[in-house]
Write a protein that holds these residues in place. Structure first.
Motif, short mmCIF file in Angstrom:
data_model
loop_
_atom_site.label_atom_id
_atom_site.label_comp_id
_atom_site.label_asym_id
_atom_site.label_seq_id
_atom_site.Cartn_x
_atom_site.Cartn_y
_atom_site.Cartn_z
N ASP A 1 -3.63 74.76 25.70
CA ASP A 1 -3.85 73.45 25.20
C ASP A 1 -2.25 72.86 25.08
OD1 ASP A 1 -4.77 71.17 23.71
OD2 ASP A 1 -3.90 71.99 21.76
N TYR A 2 -1.84 72.70 26.25
CA TYR A 2 -0.79 71.48 26.54
C TYR A 2 -0.63 71.20 28.09
CZ TYR A 2 1.67 75.20 29.39
OH TYR A 2 1.84 75.82 30.46
N ARG A 3 0.06 70.07 28.11
CA ARG A 3 0.35 69.37 29.23
C ARG A 3 1.85 69.04 29.31
NH1 ARG A 3 -2.54 64.24 32.43
NH2 ARG A 3 -1.56 64.81 34.51
N LEU A 4 2.60 69.09 30.31
CA LEU A 4 4.10 68.73 30.42
C LEU A 4 4.19 67.49 30.76
CD1 LEU A 4 5.82 72.28 31.36
CD2 LEU A 4 5.39 71.28 28.93
N ASN B 1 1.43 56.95 26.84
CA ASN B 1 1.51 55.77 28.14
C ASN B 1 2.75 55.48 28.37
OD1 ASN B 1 -1.68 55.92 27.88
ND2 ASN B 1 -1.46 54.13 26.42
N ASP B 2 3.76 56.04 27.93
CA ASP B 2 5.25 55.58 28.21
C ASP B 2 5.89 56.71 28.89
OD1 ASP B 2 4.61 53.02 27.00
OD2 ASP B 2 5.23 53.74 24.95
N ILE B 3 5.24 57.70 29.35
CA ILE B 3 6.01 58.90 29.83
C ILE B 3 4.99 59.45 31.12
CG2 ILE B 3 4.93 60.59 28.12
CD1 ILE B 3 7.96 61.41 27.98
N SER B 4 5.71 60.10 31.96
CA SER B 4 5.14 60.46 33.27
C SER B 4 4.66 62.03 33.15
CB SER B 4 5.94 60.54 34.34
OG SER B 4 6.57 59.21 34.39
N PRO B 5 3.35 62.22 33.51
CA PRO B 5 2.87 63.55 33.58
C PRO B 5 4.02 64.56 34.55
CG PRO B 5 0.97 62.21 33.86
CD PRO B 5 2.19 61.40 33.84
N ARG B 6 4.00 65.69 34.38
CA ARG B 6 4.51 66.90 35.12
C ARG B 6 3.62 67.70 35.44
NH1 ARG B 6 8.09 70.97 34.95
NH2 ARG B 6 8.33 71.47 32.63
N PHE C 1 18.49 68.15 24.71
CA PHE C 1 17.40 67.40 25.30
C PHE C 1 17.20 67.55 26.68
CE2 PHE C 1 15.66 63.56 27.55
CZ PHE C 1 14.57 63.47 26.88
N ASN C 2 16.10 67.68 27.20
CA ASN C 2 15.76 68.19 28.77
C ASN C 2 14.67 67.15 28.94
OD1 ASN C 2 14.69 68.91 31.04
ND2 ASN C 2 14.91 71.08 30.76
N GLU C 3 14.86 66.15 30.00
CA GLU C 3 14.21 65.13 30.58
C GLU C 3 12.66 65.56 30.88
OE1 GLU C 3 14.16 61.59 33.55
OE2 GLU C 3 16.04 61.81 32.54
N GLU C 4 12.72 66.82 31.14
CA GLU C 4 11.48 67.37 31.94
C GLU C 4 10.65 68.38 31.12
OE1 GLU C 4 11.97 68.50 35.73
OE2 GLU C 4 12.70 66.74 36.65
N MET C 5 10.92 68.42 29.59
CA MET C 5 10.51 69.35 28.74
C MET C 5 9.57 68.85 27.61
SD MET C 5 10.50 72.09 30.40
CE MET C 5 9.89 73.15 29.08
N TRP C 6 8.67 67.62 27.68
CA TRP C 6 7.89 67.15 27.11
C TRP C 6 6.68 67.84 26.80
CZ3 TRP C 6 9.22 62.66 23.93
CH2 TRP C 6 10.55 62.21 24.35
N GLU C 7 5.99 67.67 25.70
CA GLU C 7 4.63 68.37 25.70
C GLU C 7 3.73 67.57 25.00
OE1 GLU C 7 5.03 71.33 21.76
OE2 GLU C 7 5.73 72.22 23.69
N ALA C 8 2.39 67.77 25.01
CA ALA C 8 1.55 67.06 24.45
C ALA C 8 0.09 68.14 24.23
CB ALA C 8 0.85 65.74 25.07
N HIS C 9 -0.73 67.92 23.24
CA HIS C 9 -1.61 68.77 23.13
C HIS C 9 -3.12 67.96 22.93
CE1 HIS C 9 1.34 71.70 22.23
NE2 HIS C 9 1.90 70.66 21.58
N ARG C 10 -4.28 68.50 23.32
CA ARG C 10 -5.53 67.90 23.05
C ARG C 10 -6.27 68.34 22.08
NH1 ARG C 10 -7.32 67.00 29.31
NH2 ARG C 10 -5.37 65.59 30.07
N LYS C 11 -6.29 69.52 21.65
CA LYS C 11 -7.28 70.35 20.93
C LYS C 11 -6.66 70.51 19.27
CE LYS C 11 -7.92 74.23 22.79
NZ LYS C 11 -8.35 75.60 23.23
N TYR C 12 -5.32 70.30 19.32
CA TYR C 12 -4.82 70.67 18.04
C TYR C 12 -3.69 69.23 17.89
CZ TYR C 12 -6.55 75.24 17.90
OH TYR C 12 -7.42 76.31 17.70
#
Length: 151
Positions: A102-105, A89-94, A59-70
């Motif tokens: 199509d991603y945000r970390l 809403n429970d995690i910080s954008p990087r 696990f890496n605390e700084e490698m979360w991802e989310a998508h908007r189009k898919y």
């Protein structure tokens, strides 16, 4: 987020026609184990599969991802992995959102779900995630990530 076994796929057909199309691809494909690594076309940009093989990682605390189009539908063909999840809403954008890819970390902590052969996780844009994590010990995983266009 939906977590289930592929044998129950028909329960989710009514959510969206593209979700049904992706699930039917998994159910009806003759030999998922021998699908070549890389992109597999299902329905153009509406639904496609990314076939992956890798060793699970820490696990890496700084490698979360989310998508908007898919939507991401992560299906384990072979092996076992943890997928970390958190509500957006429970995690910080990087980073800022990358429109082209199509991603945000993000960075933070969350829960982990153990996903084994024949199980899938359907993730919406609100489900920030980190796949490919060690479940009990490092191991090989073959997985198909369906990218399902949201509209």
């Amino acid at each position: 987020m939906i977590f289930d076994e592929i044998k129950n796929a028909s329960f989710y057909y009514n959510l969206h026609p593209y979700i049904r199309e992706g699930l039917e691809f998994l159910i009806n494909h003759d030999d998922l184990m021998n699908l070549a690594v890389g992109k597999q076309d299902i329905d153009g940009d509406n639904v496609f599969a990314l076939v992956q093989e890798y060793q699970t990682k820490e696990f890496n605390e700084e490698m979360w991802e989310a998508h908007r189009k898919y939507y991401d539908l992560q299906f384990v063909v072979d092996g076992v992995e943890n997928i970390a999840i958190s509500h957006i809403n429970d995690i910080s954008p990087r980073t800022e959102y990358n429109v082209g890819d199509d991603y945000r970390l993000f960075k933070g902590i969350g829960a982990k779900i153990k996903v084994t052969r024949g199980q899938f996780l359907l993730l919406s844009p609100k489900d920030v995630h980190q796949p490919g994590l060690i479940a009990t010990e490092p191991g090989h995983v073959k997985k198909i990530v369906l990218k399902i266009r949201i509209e």
